[in-house]
Design a protein around this motif. Sequence first.
Motif, PDB file in Angstrom:
ATOM      1  N   PHE A 186     -19.841  48.988 -73.329  1.00  0.00           N
ATOM      2  CA  PHE A 186     -21.128  49.339 -72.956  1.00  0.00           C
ATOM      3  C   PHE A 186     -21.855  50.010 -74.407  1.00  0.00           C
ATOM      4  CE2 PHE A 186     -24.140  52.526 -71.176  1.00  0.00           C
ATOM      5  CZ  PHE A 186     -24.704  51.610 -70.517  1.00  0.00           C
ATOM      6  N   CYS A 187     -20.996  50.748 -74.922  1.00  0.00           N
ATOM      7  CA  CYS A 187     -21.415  51.481 -76.334  1.00  0.00           C
ATOM      8  C   CYS A 187     -22.271  52.652 -76.026  1.00  0.00           C
ATOM      9  CB  CYS A 187     -22.157  50.370 -77.305  1.00  0.00           C
ATOM     10  SG  CYS A 187     -22.596  51.242 -78.952  1.00  0.00           S
ATOM     11  N   PHE A 188     -21.572  53.664 -75.473  1.00  0.00           N
ATOM     12  CA  PHE A 188     -22.358  54.998 -74.950  1.00  0.00           C
ATOM     13  C   PHE A 188     -23.273  55.568 -76.067  1.00  0.00           C
ATOM     14  CE2 PHE A 188     -19.581  54.838 -71.222  1.00  0.00           C
ATOM     15  CZ  PHE A 188     -20.547  55.237 -70.225  1.00  0.00           C
ATOM     16  N   VAL A 189     -22.824  55.357 -77.398  1.00  0.00           N
ATOM     17  CA  VAL A 189     -23.620  56.048 -78.402  1.00  0.00           C
ATOM     18  C   VAL A 189     -24.915  55.601 -78.590  1.00  0.00           C
ATOM     19  CG1 VAL A 189     -21.502  56.662 -79.783  1.00  0.00           C
ATOM     20  CG2 VAL A 189     -22.885  54.771 -80.232  1.00  0.00           C
ATOM     21  N   THR A 190     -25.051  54.607 -77.833  1.00  0.00           N
ATOM     22  CA  THR A 190     -26.908  53.964 -77.904  1.00  0.00           C
ATOM     23  C   THR A 190     -27.731  54.998 -76.964  1.00  0.00           C
ATOM     24  OG1 THR A 190     -26.093  52.479 -76.173  1.00  0.00           O
ATOM     25  CG2 THR A 190     -26.029  51.863 -78.546  1.00  0.00           C
ATOM     26  N   ILE A 191     -27.240  55.136 -75.695  1.00  0.00           N
ATOM     27  CA  ILE A 191     -27.962  55.736 -74.705  1.00  0.00           C
ATOM     28  C   ILE A 191     -27.861  57.286 -75.098  1.00  0.00           C
ATOM     29  CG2 ILE A 191     -28.037  54.139 -73.107  1.00  0.00           C
ATOM     30  CD1 ILE A 191     -25.758  55.677 -71.365  1.00  0.00           C
ATOM     31  N   GLU A 192     -26.763  57.844 -75.647  1.00  0.00           N
ATOM     32  CA  GLU A 192     -26.637  59.172 -75.869  1.00  0.00           C
ATOM     33  C   GLU A 192     -27.684  59.566 -76.900  1.00  0.00           C
ATOM     34  OE1 GLU A 192     -21.791  59.875 -75.038  1.00  0.00           O
ATOM     35  OE2 GLU A 192     -22.536  59.337 -76.949  1.00  0.00           O
ATOM     36  N   SER A 193     -27.782  58.623 -77.856  1.00  0.00           N
ATOM     37  CA  SER A 193     -28.794  58.914 -78.991  1.00  0.00           C
ATOM     38  C   SER A 193     -30.332  58.935 -78.584  1.00  0.00           C
ATOM     39  CB  SER A 193     -28.866  57.603 -80.201  1.00  0.00           C
ATOM     40  OG  SER A 193     -27.382  57.893 -80.723  1.00  0.00           O
ATOM     41  N   ILE A 194     -30.446  58.122 -77.644  1.00  0.00           N
ATOM     42  CA  ILE A 194     -31.777  58.026 -77.023  1.00  0.00           C
ATOM     43  C   ILE A 194     -32.042  59.350 -76.405  1.00  0.00           C
ATOM     44  CG2 ILE A 194     -33.156  56.924 -75.215  1.00  0.00           C
ATOM     45  CD1 ILE A 194     -31.664  54.197 -75.934  1.00  0.00           C
ATOM     46  N   ALA A 195     -30.825  59.770 -75.586  1.00  0.00           N
ATOM     47  CA  ALA A 195     -30.952  61.037 -74.695  1.00  0.00           C
ATOM     48  C   ALA A 195     -31.216  62.077 -75.431  1.00  0.00           C
ATOM     49  CB  ALA A 195     -29.730  61.120 -73.868  1.00  0.00           C
ATOM     50  N   ALA A 196     -31.138  62.108 -76.897  1.00  0.00           N
ATOM     51  CA  ALA A 196     -31.135  63.220 -77.808  1.00  0.00           C
ATOM     52  C   ALA A 196     -32.429  63.218 -78.601  1.00  0.00           C
ATOM     53  CB  ALA A 196     -29.999  63.299 -78.841  1.00  0.00           C
ATOM     54  N   GLY A 197     -33.310  61.999 -78.413  1.00  0.00           N
ATOM     55  CA  GLY A 197     -34.691  61.996 -78.676  1.00  0.00           C
ATOM     56  C   GLY A 197     -34.596  61.328 -79.945  1.00  0.00           C
ATOM     57  N   THR A 198     -33.806  60.419 -80.360  1.00  0.00           N
ATOM     58  CA  THR A 198     -34.127  59.570 -81.553  1.00  0.00           C
ATOM     59  C   THR A 198     -34.093  58.188 -81.189  1.00  0.00           C
ATOM     60  OG1 THR A 198     -33.317  59.280 -83.705  1.00  0.00           O
ATOM     61  CG2 THR A 198     -31.621  59.166 -82.151  1.00  0.00           C
ATOM     62  N   ILE A 199     -34.523  57.374 -82.199  1.00  0.00           N
ATOM     63  CA  ILE A 199     -34.405  55.948 -81.877  1.00  0.00           C
ATOM     64  C   ILE A 199     -33.286  55.131 -82.359  1.00  0.00           C
ATOM     65  CG2 ILE A 199     -35.690  53.783 -82.904  1.00  0.00           C
ATOM     66  CD1 ILE A 199     -38.303  55.555 -83.198  1.00  0.00           C
ATOM     67  N   ILE A 200     -32.754  54.341 -81.760  1.00  0.00           N
ATOM     68  CA  ILE A 200     -31.423  53.728 -81.873  1.00  0.00           C
ATOM     69  C   ILE A 200     -31.714  52.253 -82.311  1.00  0.00           C
ATOM     70  CG2 ILE A 200     -31.269  52.939 -79.384  1.00  0.00           C
ATOM     71  CD1 ILE A 200     -28.056  53.840 -81.594  1.00  0.00           C
ATOM     72  N   VAL A 201     -31.038  51.790 -83.540  1.00  0.00           N
ATOM     73  CA  VAL A 201     -31.029  50.682 -84.131  1.00  0.00           C
ATOM     74  C   VAL A 201     -29.573  50.155 -83.995  1.00  0.00           C
ATOM     75  CG1 VAL A 201     -31.742  49.136 -86.035  1.00  0.00           C
ATOM     76  CG2 VAL A 201     -33.022  50.927 -85.589  1.00  0.00           C
ATOM     77  N   ALA A 202     -29.200  49.061 -83.149  1.00  0.00           N
ATOM     78  CA  ALA A 202     -27.907  48.709 -83.046  1.00  0.00           C
ATOM     79  C   ALA A 202     -27.819  46.935 -83.151  1.00  0.00           C
ATOM     80  CB  ALA A 202     -27.430  49.178 -81.777  1.00  0.00           C
ATOM     81  N   SER A 203     -26.682  46.463 -83.527  1.00  0.00           N
ATOM     82  CA  SER A 203     -26.516  45.098 -83.694  1.00  0.00           C
ATOM     83  C   SER A 203     -26.582  44.475 -82.159  1.00  0.00           C
ATOM     84  CB  SER A 203     -25.183  44.926 -84.172  1.00  0.00           C
ATOM     85  OG  SER A 203     -24.929  45.043 -85.554  1.00  0.00           O
ATOM     86  N   ASN A 204     -27.395  43.162 -81.965  1.00  0.00           N
ATOM     87  CA  ASN A 204     -27.409  42.703 -81.076  1.00  0.00           C
ATOM     88  C   ASN A 204     -26.086  41.637 -80.544  1.00  0.00           C
ATOM     89  OD1 ASN A 204     -28.319  41.222 -78.729  1.00  0.00           O
ATOM     90  ND2 ASN A 204     -29.592  39.681 -79.891  1.00  0.00           N
ATOM     91  N   TYR A 205     -25.070  42.541 -80.174  1.00  0.00           N
ATOM     92  CA  TYR A 205     -23.736  41.785 -80.171  1.00  0.00           C
ATOM     93  C   TYR A 205     -22.888  42.711 -78.837  1.00  0.00           C
ATOM     94  CZ  TYR A 205     -19.606  40.232 -82.339  1.00  0.00           C
ATOM     95  OH  TYR A 205     -18.283  39.590 -82.905  1.00  0.00           O
ATOM     96  N   GLN A 206     -22.338  41.806 -78.380  1.00  0.00           N
ATOM     97  CA  GLN A 206     -21.375  42.211 -77.394  1.00  0.00           C
ATOM     98  C   GLN A 206     -22.189  43.085 -76.388  1.00  0.00           C
ATOM     99  OE1 GLN A 206     -18.138  43.389 -79.626  1.00  0.00           O
ATOM    100  NE2 GLN A 206     -17.209  41.195 -79.474  1.00  0.00           N
ATOM    101  N   GLY A 207     -21.439  44.061 -75.886  1.00  0.00           N
ATOM    102  CA  GLY A 207     -21.942  45.196 -74.768  1.00  0.00           C
ATOM    103  C   GLY A 207     -23.205  45.886 -75.260  1.00  0.00           C
ATOM    104  N   ILE A 208     -23.444  45.843 -76.674  1.00  0.00           N
ATOM    105  CA  ILE A 208     -24.499  46.787 -76.928  1.00  0.00           C
ATOM    106  C   ILE A 208     -25.801  46.225 -76.685  1.00  0.00           C
ATOM    107  CG2 ILE A 208     -25.641  47.528 -79.120  1.00  0.00           C
ATOM    108  CD1 ILE A 208     -23.230  46.922 -80.757  1.00  0.00           C
ATOM    109  N   ALA A 209     -26.072  44.942 -76.310  1.00  0.00           N
ATOM    110  CA  ALA A 209     -27.316  44.713 -75.798  1.00  0.00           C
ATOM    111  C   ALA A 209     -27.634  45.109 -74.481  1.00  0.00           C
ATOM    112  CB  ALA A 209     -27.417  42.929 -75.925  1.00  0.00           C
ATOM    113  N   ASP A 210     -26.589  45.149 -73.584  1.00  0.00           N
ATOM    114  CA  ASP A 210     -26.546  45.534 -72.119  1.00  0.00           C
ATOM    115  C   ASP A 210     -27.069  47.169 -72.103  1.00  0.00           C
ATOM    116  OD1 ASP A 210     -25.876  43.048 -71.058  1.00  0.00           O
ATOM    117  OD2 ASP A 210     -23.659  43.592 -70.966  1.00  0.00           O
TER     118      ASP A 210
END
Length: 212
Positions: free
Chosen positions: A120-144
Amino acid sequence: SGFRKEKINYISLGINSKNIINKKELNKNPEKYFLFVGRIIERKGLSWFAETILKEFNDYSLKVVGPIIDQLEFSKAISNKNIEYLGVVSEDELFNLRQNATAAVVPNIYLEDDNDFEAFCFVTIESIAAGTIIVASNYQGIADALQNGKIGFLPEPSNKESWISTLNDVVRMNEEEREIYIKEGINFLSDELSWDNLFQETEDLYFGLIKK
């Protein structure tokens, strides 16, 4: 696996609502750095980002947080003078780093015969929750985790042109565009991915099943 799609109920992973930033605290003028958070291993793409992408953004540095698992990967990345390794930091420090970053990056790369999977890659939504923009590879569970691009940018993995183009879109945002984008992500977390909502979905599904 033999399961019929119409028989599957999907409930996402999510985040505690108390960890979602108050929109009044948003940083409208972030500092000129990207932030990498995670275990330092090859598939996370740190050295690839340092060698391939960061040099295209001369005004920006990269701050790195996380344990060193692969020393070779770390050595290749840290050779770039625009990278600052911060080690493992406290939750409050990490929240502030995210809040002040231009973007948080998750540059996972393709690796042949790699048996490690990004779930699932929790660091993605944790970053959004802290008020920043996330740029992440369109790969595996990251897209979910990023709802297929609804709440974060998804350049293609191991693709230099895709990553540079996407990061340029982010750094060129004006103050208003940035604020709107971040608020939309925060609202989505609060409305769709907070623990309260997900626990309720789970409870409703459970009682719906036992009634049948």
